[in-house]
Design a protein around this motif. Structure first.
Motif, short mmCIF file in Angstrom:
data_model
loop_
_atom_site.label_atom_id
_atom_site.label_comp_id
_atom_site.label_asym_id
_atom_site.label_seq_id
_atom_site.Cartn_x
_atom_site.Cartn_y
_atom_site.Cartn_z
N LEU A 78 -20.51 -18.10 4.79
CA LEU A 78 -20.83 -16.68 4.93
C LEU A 78 -20.90 -15.92 3.61
O LEU A 78 -21.58 -14.91 3.52
CB LEU A 78 -19.80 -16.00 5.84
CG LEU A 78 -19.89 -16.29 7.34
CD1 LEU A 78 -18.73 -15.65 8.08
CD2 LEU A 78 -21.21 -15.78 7.91
N SER A 79 -20.19 -16.36 2.60
CA SER A 79 -20.06 -15.56 1.37
C SER A 79 -21.09 -15.95 0.31
O SER A 79 -21.61 -17.07 0.31
CB SER A 79 -18.66 -15.72 0.79
OG SER A 79 -18.41 -17.07 0.47
N ASP A 83 -24.42 -16.32 2.38
CA ASP A 83 -24.69 -15.21 3.29
C ASP A 83 -26.20 -15.07 3.52
O ASP A 83 -26.64 -14.78 4.64
CB ASP A 83 -24.13 -13.91 2.71
CG ASP A 83 -24.27 -12.75 3.67
OD1 ASP A 83 -23.79 -12.86 4.80
OD2 ASP A 83 -24.89 -11.74 3.28
#
Length: 325
Positions: A78-79, A83
Motif C-alpha cells: 500500500l505504501s 500505492d
C-alpha cells in the motif's frame, strides 16, 4: 445424518434402562421419542441456512475472510510506489466488476506481499486479492484482467457463499443436537436464524463470525468443484469481452501455469480450461463472427501501467509501459 442416528440410539438406550421389572415404561419411552422428534424437526430447520444471505451478512463474512487472506498473504502492498500499483489494480478490477452481474457491490481489490505463492483469491462482498508473485508473472494488462475477472466471477456466482452455507448448516445442526462448544450468545443467534429465515446478523457476535469464517476457510482451502472453476472461466471471458480485452491474454496466462500448483492447485487441467474457454468464445459468436451484443473491433491487449515497476524491480521490466505511454 450419522450424528443424529447416534442421538436416537442413545435416547432409546436410555429409555430401556428406565424400564420397570413389570414391563416397558411407556411414559419414559414416549418422552424420549418426543425429544428425538423435536431434535429432528429443529435440525431440518437448519437446512434453510443454505439460502443466500442478505448483503449485510455477506459483507460481514467477506470482511472476515479478507482479513484472513491478508494475514496469510503477509499483508498488503500500500505504501510509496506500491500505492500507485494498488490504485491501478483497483481501476482495472472495478472496470471489470462494473460489467458483472453484481456491479453495485463495494468491490475492493488488493495486492498481497506474498512472493512465494502464484495465487489469487476472492471473498463474498466483492473482495479480490492477487499475490505479488502472481503479478510478477504477468506480461500485459489483459493477463491481469483475466485473473481479476476469474475471481470476480467466483464472487458473482456466489461459490464461497455456497461453502459458507454448508458451514452454517453443519454448525446449526451441532448446536441443535447440543454438540457444540459455542458460547451461549452464539447459540442464541444461530437458533434465531434456524427458527427464522436462516439469516444471521454476524455483526452482533464476533465469536460466531470468527467461527463460521474459519469453517468457511477450511472449505475454501479444499478448492472449488471442477465445474465451478470452468463456470468462472466462462464468466471471466464474458467480462473481458465486455471491458474490451481479448481473451487470448487469459489463455496466454493459463498456458504459463503448471497443473496442480499455486492458484490452480484444485482447478481442472489447463488444457481442459483452454478448451472450455475456446468453446465458450465460439458459442458467444454470431454466425457472422461477431459476439452477441459485443463488437470484436477494438479488443485490446494494453501494456501494464508504469506502476507495475513496483513489483518488477525497475521500469525496464517486460510489459511495463513507460510514463506517458
Amino acid at each position: 445424518m450419522m450424528r443424529t442416528g447416534w442421538k436416537v440410539l442413545a435416547l432409546v438406550g436410555l429409555s430401556a434402562v428406565t424400564t420397570s421389572c413389570k414391563g416397558l415404561n411407556t411414559a419414559t419411552l414416549t418422552q424420549a421419542l418426543d425429544k428425538v422428534n423435536t431434535f429432528s424437526v429443529e435440525a431440518q430447520r437448519c437446512e434453510k441456512m443454505h439460502a443466500d444471505p442478505g448483503v449485510q451478512e455477506e459483507y460481514a463474512l467477506g470482511g472476515a475472510l479478507a482479513i484472513n487472506f491478508v494475514r496469510r498473504g503477509d499483508g498488503l502492498l500500500l505504501s510509496g510506489p506500491d500505492d500507485a500499483l494498488h490504485r491501478y489494480v483497483n481501476v482495472v478490477g472495478k472496470n471489470l466488476a462494473a460489467q458483472s452481474a453484481r456491479p453495485t457491490l463495494e468491490w475492493t481489490f488488493g495486492v498481497l506481499r506474498d512472493t512465494s505463492q502464484f495465487n489469487a483469491m476472492s471473498a463474498p462482498g466483492g473482495y479480490v486479492f492477487v499475490t505479488r508473485k502472481l503479478l510478477q508473472g504477468l506480461e500485459n494488462e489483459g493477463e491481469l484482467a483475466g485473473v481479476l475477472a476469474h475471481e470476480i466471477a467466483h464472487v458473482t456466482l456466489k461459490h464461497a457463499i455456497r461453502q459458507y452455507g454448508e458451514a452454517k448448516v453443519k454448525t446449526c445442526t451441532l448446536v441443535t443436537l447440543g454438540e457444540s462448544a459455542l458460547p451461549p450468545s452464539a447459540v442464541r443467534l444461530l437458533s434465531a436464524g434456524r427458527d427464522g429465515d436462516g439469516s444471521l446478523d454476524l455483526d452482533k457476535d464476533s465469536g460466531l463470525l470468527g467461527y463460521l469464517s474459519e469453517k468457511t476457510i477450511e472449505l475454501i482451502d479444499k478448492g472449488n468443484a471442477k465445474e465451478q472453476e470452468l463456470e468462472a472461466d466462462r464468466v471471466a471471458v464474458e467480462l473481458m469481452l465486455s471491458a474490451g480485452y481479448t481473451p487470448d491474454d487469459y489463455l496466454a496466462l493459463l498456458a504459463k501455469t503448471t497443473d496442480g500448483g499455486g492458484a490452480f492447485a484444485n482447478h481442472p487441467g489447463k488444457d481442459e480450461r483452454r478448451d472450455n474457454i475456446l468453446a465458450h468464445v465460439q458459442a458467444l459468436k454470431q454466425p457472422d463472427g461477431a459476439f452477441r451484443g459485443l463488437a470484436t473491433e477494438g479488443l485490446r491487449s494494453p501494456p501494464l501501467s508504469p506502476a507495475f515497476a513496483a513489483v518488477r524491480g525497475g521500469s525496464s521490466a517486460r510489459g511495463v509501459a513507460k510514463d506517458g505511454k
